[in-house]
Design a protein around this motif. Structure first.
Motif, mmCIF file in Angstrom:
data_model
loop_
_atom_site.group_PDB
_atom_site.id
_atom_site.type_symbol
_atom_site.label_atom_id
_atom_site.label_comp_id
_atom_site.label_asym_id
_atom_site.label_seq_id
_atom_site.Cartn_x
_atom_site.Cartn_y
_atom_site.Cartn_z
ATOM 1 N N GLN A 147 -9.755 8.154 39.859
ATOM 2 C CA GLN A 147 -10.699 7.778 40.912
ATOM 3 C C GLN A 147 -10.303 6.469 41.592
ATOM 4 O O GLN A 147 -10.473 6.316 42.806
ATOM 5 N N GLN B 178 -7.788 7.145 44.219
ATOM 6 C CA GLN B 178 -8.390 7.760 45.399
ATOM 7 C C GLN B 178 -9.141 6.740 46.239
ATOM 8 O O GLN B 178 -9.058 6.745 47.473
ATOM 9 N N ARG B 179 -9.870 5.864 45.589
ATOM 10 C CA ARG B 179 -10.716 4.919 46.320
ATOM 11 C C ARG B 179 -9.948 3.733 46.887
ATOM 12 O O ARG B 179 -10.329 3.178 47.913
ATOM 13 N N SER B 180 -8.878 3.335 46.209
ATOM 14 C CA SER B 180 -8.114 2.176 46.675
ATOM 15 C C SER B 180 -6.979 2.569 47.615
ATOM 16 O O SER B 180 -6.489 1.736 48.386
#
Length: 256
Positions: A180, A183-185
């Protein structure tokens, strides 16, 4: 992170639904929905958006039905969650593998891990009061069969299965969080590591933290990251099985 709890609904109604003993609605027009269709829709939402997004109204919208329609099948979200969990447990292949108990218990761990990775929302569901449905019972039976007859008492068999499942839960949580954060960074672990390495020599105290520097550098050089979830899972599972093996050998001599 919000936590959902299984076994928090009406026990009688949950068991009726889990074992499909609950009668279909008889009043009004012929039902357009089934328990299975409702559960499938709820699973799609949880898989795509997380368990917090799964509500009776959201599931009804997914099915193009009125929210009150679902209550003809499920008393509420708690009972629906129980059936969702039992349904997911049915995905385990429960393969029979060649080899000894260690190979069988290794397979138990890997199949449970695969289910968690397919449905990360499971990490947000507490199962201290598990839904006693047919798929959970089949799962438990298969897990116990992996270590039947190797010298453990019944209580130790249950504790060993719980130990393996608990280990998998923790290992998968770390793996999912690592996925995750990428994906977020928008940055891979290697990119993150390479961005930090040039600055470490300037700020770290090699004399004050010699072990942290030596070991951390070795890990970073090996994995291009501060941590590798795959390697950690393999290492931890092997050591867990070593512990079970040591108990058996201590009690009954050579490993069976």
């Amino acid at each position: 992170m919000n936590t959902e709890y299984t076994g928090s609904g009406d026990p009688a109604k949950s068991l009726e639904l889990l074992w499909r003993r609950r009668p279909q609605p008889t009043r009004g027009p012929k039902p357009a929905l089934t328990v299975e269709r409702i559960v499938e829709a709820a699973l799609r939402i949880a898989d795509a958006e997380g368990i917090a997004a799964m509500s009776m109204r959201r599931v009804a919208d997914e099915l193009g039905a009125g929210a009150m329609t679902l209550y003809r099948y499920f008393p509420g979200k708690a009972e629906l969650l129980d059936v969702m969990l039992d349904t997911v447990y049915g995905e385990l292949a429960r393969r029979e593998v060649d080899g000894d108990w260690r190979a069988r218990l290794d397979e138990v761990a890997r199949e449970n891990r695969d289910v968690y990775l397919r449905h990360p929302w499971l990490l947000q569901v507490a199962v201290s009061r598990p839904p006693l449905g047919p798929q959970l019972m089949a799962k438990y039976e298969w897990e116990l069969a992996a270590i039947e007859g190797i010298g453990l008492t019944d209580l130790e068999m249950d504790a060993t299965v719980a130990l393996v499942n608990g280990y998998v839960h923790g290992a998968v949580r770390t793996a999912v969080e690592a996925r995750q954060v990428i994906q977020r960074s928008g940055m891979t672990d290697k990119e993150w590591w390479l961005a930090h390495v040039p600055h470490l020599d300037k700020i770290s105290d090699l004399e004050k933290f010699p072990l942290a520097n030596r070991v951390g550098t070795a890990v970073g050089n090996e994995y291009d990251a501060p941590y590798d979830s795959e390697q950690a899972f393999e290492y931890g599972l092997a050591r867990l099985l070593d512990g079970v093996s040591a108990l058996i050998e201590k009690r009954s001599g050579p490993e069976r």
